[in-house]
Design an enzyme around this catalytic site. Structure first.
Site, PDB file in Angstrom:
ATOM      1  N   TYR A  90       1.071  -1.145   0.194  1.00 31.44           N
ATOM      2  CA  TYR A  90      -0.392   0.107  -0.155  1.00 31.44           C
ATOM      3  C   TYR A  90       0.677   0.843   0.313  1.00 31.44           C
ATOM      4  CZ  TYR A  90      -4.083   2.741   1.256  1.00 31.44           C
ATOM      5  OH  TYR A  90      -5.174   3.600   0.919  1.00 31.44           O
TER       6      TYR A  90
ATOM      7  N   TYR B 170      -5.414   4.933  -7.664  1.00 34.39           N
ATOM      8  CA  TYR B 170      -5.568   4.888  -6.387  1.00 34.39           C
ATOM      9  C   TYR B 170      -7.044   3.870  -5.897  1.00 34.39           C
ATOM     10  CZ  TYR B 170      -5.922   6.887  -1.641  1.00 34.39           C
ATOM     11  OH  TYR B 170      -6.202   7.030  -0.310  1.00 34.39           O
TER      12      TYR B 170
END
Lengths: 395, 131
Positions: free
Chosen positions: A292, A342
């Protein structure tokens, strides 16, 4: 721990479907519409009919709009599992954990996990979407009035602490940005594919010092879904099975409180080793890593916490040439959230599934039997880890 | 570099009464542990028997960042130095660091709590200054 390896082979959890809508500056569609689209695509990808889905886990981004009402939108009837989940950027991995437990136990047999968001609007800056939630009154109003608004300054404060403690530099952050753009150049689904240099990173404008623009993730519209079922069911489906070998979560609980670990050690330090133990593998078995990456710094600190380098040496490690195409660490091979797209925790998870299947095209890692995936939410407040394995990797 | 407008609600009334008088209130339990507002239970021992107690005002710099944002009225982005400070009583607080050159900061720098208002209509906001 009673992980999937201890379970009868037929009942072990497998990711069989991946559905990705158009991602990025895709306007005029709601998050709910993206979510439904993603689930339909995931079912189609798996070779399942939508009606085969008997479990649904939903997750919303900053705009909300995805909920258990998705059942109605998809015309799903007689679901045996339905829930909305929220642990921010760790939700995607947490949904796969919950789905895995559901199929292992027989609670449901085909579980779709979906995230969608639609924050971008034409002629509105990406920063405006995440940066201006200024409440006028009370405690939240006070935080905003103090100037502490949004994720950028909060993560910048975390990163500065790491820099002060370990000597980490902004140039070391830059190596991560450059490496991931190199991968994005090879990913047709990535939003930013033009290669960048360290000089480009250094000359990009400040967002929240120590972060420049190229340290910060994109903002994207779209939706991504994965479908989890049992190994037995997976055997007759369309895609190479991606086995869920291990998982763990860690939620340190330091948000806006005194905590000695803030910015230095994250939940990855406990979740990573726990997930690897459940999977019965070690770091040296890991072929591909999808972390992440809301900011370059998040990658750096997660690499340390997972044990790819000693604590405090994430900066020199990132700058050592191990990252990017041609490097020895296959990290964020789709460009991640910095350069790819994203979709919160679905960004690392989707690229992990693609790599584990061997469907990465130009950017495919040669070895892809064990894939480590992270999710991170809040300001390093929530962490989830998944260990995925190809058919060979599960043997 | 300025603080924004904030108004009180029922939960923050006592806190803002104190900031108006130049005091920063912490939560303190019977055992003497301090917690960050707005804790409803002690962050050390989970006691819910908390009362307000004014911090002495000294603090130490934990971390800082410089946020760049465009003024609401438009124009070039302006810097705001933000900080996490550890109060001498233990709790941490997130706010602005005023009148400080970020090039000369280091973790451990001594700070003191100050107060700023956006305007007369709004509450006094605790900020940090160099001690």
């Amino acid at each position: 721990m009673s992980g999937p390896r201890t379970w009868p082979a037929a009942r072990r959890p497998v990711v069989v479907g991946l559905g990705m809508t158009d991602l990025g500056k895709v306007y005029g569609r709601t998050a709910a519409d993206f979510a439904a689209d993603a689930v339909r695509r995931a079912a189609g990808d798996a070779g399942l009919r939508l009606a085969d889905v008997d479990g649904l886990l939903t997750s919303s981004g900053v705009t909300g709009g995805v909920s258990v009402d998705l059942q109605r939108d998809l015309g799903l009837t007689d679901l045996r599992l339905l829930s909305h989940m929220q642990s921010y950027g760790s939700t995607a991995a947490a949904m796969v954990q919950a789905a895995s437990l559901a199929v292992m136990s027989g609670t449901a047999s085909v579980v779709a996990c979906v995230f969608a968001d639609s924050p971008l609007q034409p002629e509105r800056s990406a920063g405006a979407v995440y940066g201006t939630r200024r409440a006028p009154a009370g405690w939240w109003g006070l935080l905003g009035a103090s100037g502490v608004i949004g994720a950028n300054p909060m993560y910048a404060l975390a990163a500065r602490r790491h820099m002060e403690h370990y000597g980490t530099t902004t140039e070391q952050f830059g190596h991560i940005a450059v490496a991931q753009r190199g991968w994005a150049a090879l990913n047709p689904a990535a939003q930013l594919r033009e290669p960048i240099t360290l000089a480009d990173h250094h000359s990009s404008r400040w967002i929240a010092d120590p972060f420049r623009l190229l340290d910060c993730c994109l903002v994207s519209n779209g939706g991504i879904a994965v479908i989890v079922t049992t190994a037995e069911r997976a055997a007759s489906l369309a895609q190479p099975p991606v086995r869920v070998l291990g998982w763990a979560q860690s939620h340190p609980g330091h948000y806006l409180r005194h905590h000695p670990d803030f910015g230095l050690v994250t939940g990855a330090a406990t979740a990573g080793p726990a997930a690897l133990e459940m999977a019965e593998v070690t770091l040296t078995d890991v072929d591909v890593v999808q972390l992440y990456d809301c900011y370059t710094f998040t990658v750096l600190v997660t690499l340390e916490d997972y044990g790819f380098c000693p604590k405090g040496e994430g900066g020199p490690f990132a700058a050592s040439g191990v990252l990017g195409p041609g490097g020895k660490l296959m990290l964020n091979t789709g460009g991640g959230q910095l350069s790819g797209y994203y979709m919160w925790g679905m960004t690392p998870l989707s690229e992990a599934v693609i790599q584990c299947r061997g469907q990465g095209g130009e950017r495919q890692a040669a070895a892809h039997d064990v894939v480590l995936v992270s999710g991170n939410g809040g300001v390093l407040d929530h962490h989830a880890t998944l260990v995925l394995g190809s058919e060979a990797g599960a043997s | 570099m300025t603080v924004g407008p904030v108004t009180r609600d029922a939960a923050t009334a006592e806190f803002f009464d104190a900031t108006a008088a130049g005091k920063f209130l912490l939560r303190r339990c019977a055992a003497g542990h301090f917690s960050e507002p707005p804790a409803a239970q002690c962050t050390t021992c989970a006691s819910t028997e908390l009362r307000w107690e004014a911090a002495r005002g000294g603090a130490t710099l934990v971390s800082w960042a410089v946020a760049w944002s465009r003024p609401a009225a438009g124009g070039e982005p302006q810097p705001t130095v933000l900080a996490i400070a550890e109060l001498d009583e233990g709790p941490w607080w997130w706010s602005q660091l005023v009148d400080a050159d970020p090039a000369n900061l280091a973790a451990g720098r001594r700070l003191r709590i100050e107060f700023r208002r956006a305007d007369k209509e709004h509450e006094a906001v605790p900020v940090f200054g160099l001690a």
